[in-house]
Enzyme design. Structure first.
Site, PDB file in Angstrom:
ATOM      1  N   ASP A 304      52.879  50.381  38.046  1.00 35.10           N
ATOM      2  CA  ASP A 304      53.612  49.639  37.026  1.00 35.10           C
ATOM      3  C   ASP A 304      54.708  48.825  37.724  1.00 35.10           C
ATOM      4  O   ASP A 304      55.009  49.018  38.904  1.00 35.10           O
ATOM      5  CB  ASP A 304      54.190  50.576  35.954  1.00 35.10           C
ATOM      6  CG  ASP A 304      54.447  49.822  34.639  1.00 35.10           C
ATOM      7  OD1 ASP A 304      54.438  48.578  34.661  1.00 35.10           O
ATOM      8  OD2 ASP A 304      54.659  50.473  33.598  1.00 35.10           O
TER       9      ASP A 304
HETATM   10  C1  BGC Z   1      55.187  47.813  31.499  1.00 34.11           C
HETATM   11  C2  BGC Z   1      53.680  47.732  31.537  1.00 34.11           C
HETATM   12  C3  BGC Z   1      53.241  46.305  31.666  1.00 34.11           C
HETATM   13  C4  BGC Z   1      53.888  45.694  32.878  1.00 34.11           C
HETATM   14  C5  BGC Z   1      53.487  44.257  33.113  1.00 34.11           C
HETATM   15  C6  BGC Z   1      55.833  47.019  32.611  1.00 34.11           C
HETATM   16  O1  BGC Z   1      57.204  46.928  32.434  1.00 34.11           O
HETATM   17  O2  BGC Z   1      55.581  49.164  31.579  1.00 34.11           O
HETATM   18  O3  BGC Z   1      53.141  48.316  30.398  1.00 34.11           O
HETATM   19  O4  BGC Z   1      51.851  46.234  31.762  1.00 34.11           O
HETATM   20  O5  BGC Z   1      55.288  45.728  32.716  1.00 34.11           O
HETATM   21  O6  BGC Z   1      54.002  43.425  32.154  1.00 34.11           O
END
Ligand code: BGC
Length: 757
Positions: A304
């Site tokens: 993530d």
């Molecule tokens: C979130 C994810 C997301 C990623 C990309 C993160 O902050 O936890 O769910 O896919 O950002 O946008």
């Protein structure tokens, strides 16, 4: 769980055509076996070819280029790429991007990769296509409230088609985190609290995004996230620490991921949370032992957003280099946004902290997905298709259907709803009544507010030409101002019926949007009370991304509709339900508490040694609030009435490995066509490990005409009866099982059977 419908009486087949049917079936089966065999032969040939091509590429790649494939960088929020992306891609040092989208923009960047880089490895464009790309469907929690996987699949396939037309071939969805605590804002992104429903929805979404084969036009590769137990954040506070036993991981948090992996999900995202002392983006138990070892997952694990760098904040890694080695060696392949693999990978290889063979494996996984997506063969997309695909008429029709199916009728005293279209006047009140932005919910892709049909617009489009529709905002979603109260009360007094749209703003749920209170924010409850005092018939239309504690509303308001954030066509869909063109059939995928203090509250809890008893103080409950939920998991009403009867089992006892069939008669005893979601729950009464009071093991959403009856059948076997025993082995144990079949997680018909050795 297999589900099939039985029919009553003669199904129209007679002896003379049975032979003919048999022959046709035989021919079809033989043909399908042959074609399946040749399909799998072609598949395995294709797989071999891909692996050969990857090997050939790997042989030509420098270590720097390999590390480049493991890097993902973030574009601008509006879809543009950064100059840095172009520079890195030219040098073959960037494998994928996030947020870069739009046919022209992606083609431009892809053109650089294919025209100017040494090895011409295409870039993979990723984006959070969570509940729609441009046509926005209800938020995932709302989609789960449909209890209708086929429509959820349809929604995801439309999202995929739109995303692909804009160059996006990788979505960070489905989010399959189980959430038992409504304070956690990301509860809106998943399918709620239950591993069974969560698994059905996970499968449905993966199928929708990827289809049978994500190389096909209009298909994209999906990502099950956030691996794992991210939803167990202590106190419901986002990003917070999680402590979850291995049994609870395996029984509650893992199943939707397993369902996604079994459905062929191409990628998985490692999460932010610290899990039992080892952050999930450096957790080799979850990433290597379970995901790759036990489940044989061969796709990409992407971290993530900066979760690799955050290993330092967690207090696991002393510095960036250590963070890179921990994450990589635990099983993360692609690093999102932070650049530690890139910056320290070379040194880590020299220091023997990271094996080059492991880097090759990770790169292989990235290239494999790129090959499977067909990006090497067709890196550029046809820019002319984007315009015709986004917001296509059929997409809007489907979005309206899914939104209508997601609506849950929580209350309908004295048949307040549906309203008549011929009412002389209607007052539409409330801060969410004419709001285009919030209706899209959080994570709304490339949704545009100008595309959104508000509730007010939906109502105006629905009522008879003679009906006067007035509108008053009443108050803001949040804040203390009451200046709009008087106007709204006057409008309500002048109207024959009132619709009040209240709830949360979109940004009150989603990422970094935890709340300590589950009450309606601001002065909205006061607004409802004032409208209530006018004595006019009214419906409260809730728009929100989490369960709300609305005890006063539940006790006093004549009608309540839970509409979640219903998306682009939300206003039409809600009006369809209010005026009876659609009979609501959604059910809660999550428990509604009476107060935030009850969190976490979920239906599949353990019984405890002192189950709540109103007459006995020394039992498991609160002094100041009931122990029961406001609305249980699985709950939802209809404008029609349904009766369940004649619950039958195929046996009263079965052997450990046997299956048992449960059947029940469902009848629409009301006067309208309607849907009922029949739900089957099990309880293993005594086992070597304590079991929940109920566990959902099957359901079916059924449409019946007035007076129509149907017998539903559910099959229970090892998968439904088993659990993780003391040795953490999945086994069925002998003993008594209770079966409940009903229309929510409470009540229902009951029977039992025994499993014997
Ligand atoms: C979130 C994810 C997301 C990623 C990309 C993160 O902050 O936890 O769910 O896919 O950002 O946008």
């Amino acid at each position: 769980m297999k589900r099939d419908y039985g029919t009553n009486g003669n199904n129209g087949t007679n002896g003379s055509n049975l032979g003919w049917i048999f022959s046709v079936c035989f021919v079809i089966s033989v043909c399908s076996v042959i074609s399946l065999q040749s399909f799998s032969l072609t598949q395995s040939k294709k797989t071999d070819e891909i692996e050969k091509k990857i090997t050939a590429l790997l042989e030509q790649m420098t270590l720097e280029e390999k590390l480049g494939q493991l890097q993902q960088l973030d574009g601008h929020a509006d879809g543009r790429y950064r100059e840095l992306h172009a520079q890195l891609i030219r040098r073959g040092l960037l494998g994928s991007t996030l947020n870069v989208r739009g046919a022209r923009i992606t083609n431009e960047l892809q053109g650089i990769a294919m025209g100017q880089s040494r090895l011409k490895i295409p870039v993979l464009f990723a984006f959070d296509v969570i509940h729609g790309y441009r046509t926005i469907f209800p938020v995932p929690l709302g989609e789960a409230a449909t209890w209708d996987p086929s429509w959820v699949t349809r929604g995801a396939s439309i999202a995929a088609a739109e995303a692909a037309s804009a160059g996006v071939r990788w979505t960070f969805a489905p989010m399959v985190d189980i959430a038992r605590d409504a304070r956690w804002g990301r509860i809106v992104e998943g399918a709620g609290e239950d591993p069974y429903l969560g698994s059905v929805m996970a499968r449905a979404r993966v199928r929708g995004f990827q289809g049978e084969d994500y190389s096909k036009p209009g298909k994209i590769v999906a990502c099950a996230k956030h691996w794992v137990a991210y939803g167990a954040a202590e106190g419901g506070r986002d990003y917070n620490t999680t402590e979850v036993s291995e049994r609870t991981l395996r029984e509650i948090y893992f199943p939707p991921f397993k369902a996604a992996v079994d459905a062929g999900v191409g990628t998985v995202m490692s999460a932010f949370n610290d899990l039992n002392g080892i952050p999930t983006s450096a957790n080799s138990f979850t990433l290597k032992q379970v995901l790759r070892g036990e489940w044989k997952f061969d796709g990409i694990v992407v971290s993530d957003y900066e979760s690799v760098r955050e290993l330092i904040n967690h207090g696991l890694a002393a510095d960036e280099k250590e963070a890179a080695s921990y994450a990589f060696n635990a099983g993360v392949d692609v690093e999102m946004v932070s650049r530690l693999f890139n910056q320290h990978g070379g040194q880590l290889v020299k220091d023997n902290k990271v094996r080059i063979a492991s880097i090759d494996e990770a790169v292989r996984r990235v290239l494999r997905i790129k090959f499977r997506l067909g990006l090497f063969d067709q890196p550029m997309i046809d820019e002319s298709r984007e315009g015709a695909t986004l917001l296509n008429e059929n997409h809007l029709i489907a979005a309206r259907e899914v939104a209508a199916r997601s609506i849950v009728l929580l209350q309908n005293q004295r048949e307040t709803l549906p309203f008549k279209k011929e009412l002389k006047s209607i007052a539409v009140i409330g801060p969410l009544a004419d709001d285009q932005v919030n209706l899209m919910g959080s994570w709304n892709g490339d949704g545009r507010k100008e595309d959104v049909v508000t509730l007010l617009a939906g109502i105006k489009a629905k009522v008879s030409p003679g009906t006067q529709v007035s509108y008053g905002k009443g108050c803001e979603i949040d804040g203390d101002s009451t200046t709009g109260f008087n106007e709204s009360v006057m409008l309500a007094r002048d109207a024959e019926a009132v619709i009040i749209a209240v709830g949360e703003s979109a940004e009150m749920s989603g990422e970094a949007a935890s709340r300590s209170s589950l009450d309606l924010p601001g002065r909205q409850l006061d607004l409802i009370k004032l409208i209530h005092a006018t004595g006019k018939p009214y419906v409260v239309v809730l728009m929100n991304g989490r369960p709300l504690s609305i005890e006063w509303v539940a006790e006093n308001s004549p009608a309540i509709l839970e509409t979640w954030f219903a998306g682009t066509q939300g206003g039409h869909a809600i009006a369809d339900v209010i005026f009876g063109d659609v009979n609501p059939g959604g059910k809660l995928p999550i428990t509604f508490p009476r107060s935030a203090g009850q969190a976490p509250i979920y239906y599949n809890h353990k019984n405890t040694g002192r189950p709540p008893d109103a007459k006995n103080k020394y039992t498991s409950k609160y002094l100041d609030v009931a122990w029961t939920p406001l609305y249980p998991f699985g709950y939802g009403l209809s404008y029609s009435e349904f009766k369940l009867s004649n619950l039958q089992l195929s046996a009263s006892r079965i052997k450990l490995d046997d299956k048992i069939e449960v059947s029940v008669m469902l009848e629409n005893t009301g006067s309208r066509v309607g849907d009922e979601v029949v739900q089957l729950y099990l309880r293993d009464v005594a086992a070597s490990v304590t079991r929940p009071v109920r566990e959902l093991k099957g359901f079916e959403r059924v449409t019946l005409k007035p007076g129509e009856k149907r017998r539903l059948k559910f099959t229970l076997g090892r998968e439904e009866l088993g659990f993780y025993n003391r040795e953490m082995k999945f086994e069925v144990e002998p003993g008594l099982f209770k079966v409940y079949v009903g229309n929510s997680s409470e009540g229902g018909l009951e029977t039992s059977f025994e499993v014997v050795d």
